[in-house]
Scaffold this active site. Structure first.
Site, short mmCIF file in Angstrom:
data_model
loop_
_atom_site.label_atom_id
_atom_site.label_comp_id
_atom_site.label_asym_id
_atom_site.label_seq_id
_atom_site.Cartn_x
_atom_site.Cartn_y
_atom_site.Cartn_z
CB CYS A 108 -3.11 8.08 -7.36
SG CYS A 108 -4.71 7.30 -7.07
CD GLU A 122 -5.24 0.60 -9.46
OE1 GLU A 122 -5.11 1.74 -9.93
OE2 GLU A 122 -6.10 -0.20 -9.83
CB SER A 134 5.72 6.29 -7.04
OG SER A 134 6.78 5.42 -6.69
CB VAL A 135 5.57 5.65 -12.32
CG1 VAL A 135 6.20 5.04 -13.57
CG2 VAL A 135 4.13 6.05 -12.60
N GLY A 153 0.78 -1.23 0.00
CA GLY A 153 0.00 0.00 0.00
C GLY A 153 0.81 1.28 0.00
CG ASN A 167 -2.90 7.98 -1.25
OD1 ASN A 167 -2.72 6.77 -1.04
ND2 ASN A 167 -3.27 8.44 -2.42
CD GLU A 192 -6.74 -1.56 -6.14
OE1 GLU A 192 -6.66 -0.36 -5.84
OE2 GLU A 192 -6.27 -2.48 -5.43
CE LYS A 246 5.98 -2.66 2.16
NZ LYS A 246 5.74 -1.35 2.84
N PRO A 247 1.48 -2.42 4.62
CG PRO A 247 0.84 -1.72 6.77
CD PRO A 247 1.39 -2.89 6.01
CD GLU A 268 1.96 11.03 -8.68
OE1 GLU A 268 2.93 10.32 -8.45
OE2 GLU A 268 0.78 10.65 -8.56
P1 NAD Z 1 5.94 4.45 -3.06
O1 NAD Z 1 6.01 3.96 -4.45
O2 NAD Z 1 7.10 5.15 -2.49
O3 NAD Z 1 5.63 3.25 -2.05
C1 NAD Z 1 4.49 2.43 -2.23
C2 NAD Z 1 4.67 1.16 -1.43
O4 NAD Z 1 5.66 0.34 -2.08
C3 NAD Z 1 5.16 1.34 0.01
O5 NAD Z 1 4.49 0.42 0.84
C4 NAD Z 1 6.65 1.01 -0.09
O6 NAD Z 1 7.20 0.54 1.11
C5 NAD Z 1 6.64 -0.09 -1.13
N1 NAD Z 1 7.88 -0.27 -1.88
C6 NAD Z 1 8.79 0.66 -2.23
N2 NAD Z 1 9.76 0.10 -2.96
C7 NAD Z 1 9.45 -1.22 -3.10
C8 NAD Z 1 10.06 -2.32 -3.76
N3 NAD Z 1 11.20 -2.17 -4.45
N4 NAD Z 1 9.47 -3.53 -3.70
C9 NAD Z 1 8.30 -3.69 -3.03
N5 NAD Z 1 7.69 -2.68 -2.37
C10 NAD Z 1 8.25 -1.45 -2.41
O7 NAD Z 1 4.60 5.33 -3.03
P2 NAD Z 1 4.07 6.26 -1.87
O8 NAD Z 1 5.00 7.43 -1.80
O9 NAD Z 1 3.79 5.44 -0.68
O10 NAD Z 1 2.68 6.73 -2.47
C11 NAD Z 1 2.55 7.76 -3.40
C12 NAD Z 1 2.46 7.23 -4.81
O11 NAD Z 1 1.41 6.26 -4.89
C13 NAD Z 1 2.09 8.30 -5.80
O12 NAD Z 1 2.84 8.15 -6.97
C14 NAD Z 1 0.63 8.05 -6.08
O13 NAD Z 1 0.17 8.52 -7.31
C15 NAD Z 1 0.56 6.57 -5.98
N6 NAD Z 1 -0.82 6.11 -5.69
C16 NAD Z 1 -1.53 5.47 -6.67
C17 NAD Z 1 -2.84 5.09 -6.43
C18 NAD Z 1 -3.66 4.39 -7.49
O14 NAD Z 1 -4.64 3.74 -7.15
N7 NAD Z 1 -3.32 4.49 -8.76
C19 NAD Z 1 -3.42 5.33 -5.19
C20 NAD Z 1 -2.65 5.98 -4.21
C21 NAD Z 1 -1.35 6.36 -4.47
#
Ligand code: NAD
Length: 487
Positions: free
Chosen positions: A284, A250, A229-230, A150, A153, A461, A176-177, A384
């Protein structure tokens, strides 16, 4: 500490601690106060969670869909009964105002359990295929152990949006949150047990970007659903490819919101504000590139400026607060650096652009910010930001705005405001995005599919579509006659 859970992880129906894991703190973003101390999962905890899920899943999948659905619907009821308590926890975890969490967070999680609990009872059925004597049938079967990862946000909503369809389809999950918001998912795990979910089917483990890969690469995991994130999406998809796992992504966006000059101006301004400032801009699907037709530019900007400057920023647990802080100091720094880029690259600052001066203390507050005269090449129009920064761009005609709106690597969402419904449908038809709105923005009820195209991800989803992403087809050919062999 205001929100200390019993332990860091929830595995096989109970709280589990392993103090060997790296210690980390959970902070209340409005004050910086430590509200919980936790430990990241060690490899032993990861193994324990996956083993529990693997053991519990076959018996769960063998239950009738009605029996599975009943438990999920009970969980929905408990979440609704505890909405206040869960919303307060979500506010402490994220800093989002209680005014939002009370209507948008636990309740949308409850919707998810209610919807998938209901539709699964109606059957996740296959087809009968007549073959002229012989016949075949298909059935949809669960994938096994699914991993959910997760973002910070919408921590409770994300946990529920992944758990509900996964469990409904007969899978088990290890979730994993985000390390920024570790608390809400543990409560969802507790509630599922109280609703009657057998142990081991929904497990929560803590950790960061170093823990995630242990889950993604695990040979006993059949599917990974990531919200993030991407750049993270690229890494997770690549790691999952090593063992050919099913993947739902997502990811982020830079979505266009197009306002034509015949639009209801108040609705368009309101839609743009909701699509940029809700959850302090940490959504997002936000419509962060607001294309406004040139003739209404001044009227749009003056209404927008007045309404933005009236937003009540403050203590998130106060019912009157409309905007809370950002989730973390780091995220605010990132957003402030984008605001600086907007200024130096020549955009016009309409309002905001810094820290609110009437909020004191350590909280990660930031002003809702509007830039006008933004051009397509500016950094703030391309990347973004994930904060409350709206970019307003001018346009003259329909073909031009469609082409500019599509000039992005992202494709999560898009919106159009116009009084001409023919034009509304014509324009969304040409926009490259997974989720689109006409004359509203950012509404995502569980009944409709949600997800992105291009670099914003794949899979969906919510809705019946999500069940397909948590199951696979099995085809059975039935021979009704003798086998004719040429040898
Ligand atoms: P992030 O990509 O930094 O982290 C997301 C999750 O991935 C976290 O739980 C993190 O611990 C985990 N993670 C990071 N690196 C990993 C790896 N190599 N392997 C496995 N897990 C890993 O994102 P964030 O900063 O928590 O959230 C913001 C981003 O999420 C923004 O880009 C936003 O647009 C996106 N987002 C998308 C949606 C959607 O439904 N499309 C919804 C909410 C947020």
């Amino acid at each position: 500490m205001r929100a200390q859970p019993t332990a860091s992880h929830f595995i096989d129906g109970e709280y589990v601690e392993d103090t060997e894991g790296t210690a980390f703190e959970s902070l209340y973003p409005a004050t910086g106060e430590v509200i919980a101390r936790l430990h990241a999962a060690t490899p032993a905890i990861v193994e324990k969670a996956i083993a529990a899920a693997k053991r519990a899943q076959p018996e769960w999948a063998a239950l009738s869909p009605t029996a599975r659905g009943r438990i999920l619907r009970r969980a929905a009821d408990i979440i609704r009964e505890r909405n206040r308590e869960l919303s307060e926890l979500e506010t402490l975890d994220t800093g989002k105002p209680i005014q939002e969490t009370i209507v948008a967070d636990p309740t949308s999680g409850a919707d998810s359990f209610e919807f998938f609990g209901g539709v699964i009872a109606a059957g996740l059925n296959g087809n009968y295929i007549p073959l002229g004597g012989d016949f075949a049938y298909t059935k949809r079967v669960p994938l096994g152990v699914c991993v959910g990862i997760g973002a910070w946000n919408y921590p409770q909503q994300i946990a529920c949006w992944k758990a509900a369809p996964a469990l409904a389809a007969g899978n088990a999950m290890v979730f994993k949150p985000s390390e920024n918001t570790p608390l809400g998912a543990l409560k969802i795990a507790e509630i599922l047990i109280e609703a009657g979910l057998p142990k081991g089917l929904f497990n929560v483990i803590q950790g960061d970007r170093t823990t995630g890969p242990l889950l993604v690469q695990h040979p006993d995991v059949a599917k990974v659903s990531l919200t993030g994130s991407v750049p993270t999406g690229r890494k997770v998809a690549a790691a999952a490819a090593g063992t050919l796992k099913h993947v739902t992504m997502e990811l982020g966006g830079k979505s266009p919101l197009i306002v034509f000059d015949d639009a209801d101006l108040d609705s368009a301004v309101g839609g743009a504000m909701l699509g940029n400032f809700y959850s302090t801009g940490q959504v997002c699907s936000n419509g962060t590139r607001v294309f406004v037709q040139r003739g209404i530019k001044q009227a749009f900007l003056s209404k927008l400026k007045a309404r933005t400057e009236n937003i009540v920023i403050g203590e998130p647990l106060d019912e009157a607060t409309q905007m809370g802080p950002m989730v973390s100091f780091e995220q605010r720094q990132k957003v402030l650096s984008y605001i600086d880029k907007g200024k130096t690259e020549g955009a016009t600052l309409v309002t905001g652009g810094g820290l609110p001066n009437h909020v004191t203390g350590e909280g990660y507050y930031i002003q809702p910010t509007v830039f006008a005269d933004v051009t397509d090449d500016m950094t703030i129009a391309r990347e973004e930001i994930f904060g409350p920064v709206m970019c307003v761009l001018d346009f003259d005609d329909e073909a031009e705005v469609i082409s500019r709106a599509n000039t992005t690597e992202f494709g999560l969402a898009a919106g159009v405001f116009t009084a001409d419904l023919t034009r509304g449908h014509r324009v969304v038809d040409q926009l490259d995005a997974g989720t689109l709105w006409i004359n509203t923005y950012n509404l995502c009820p569980v009944e409709i599919p949600f997800g992105g195209s291009k670099q914003s991800g794949f899979g969906r989803e919510n809705s019946l579509a999500a069940l397909e992403h948590y199951s696979e087809l099995k085809t059975v050919y039935v021979g009704m006659g003798k086998v004719e062999a040429p040898y």
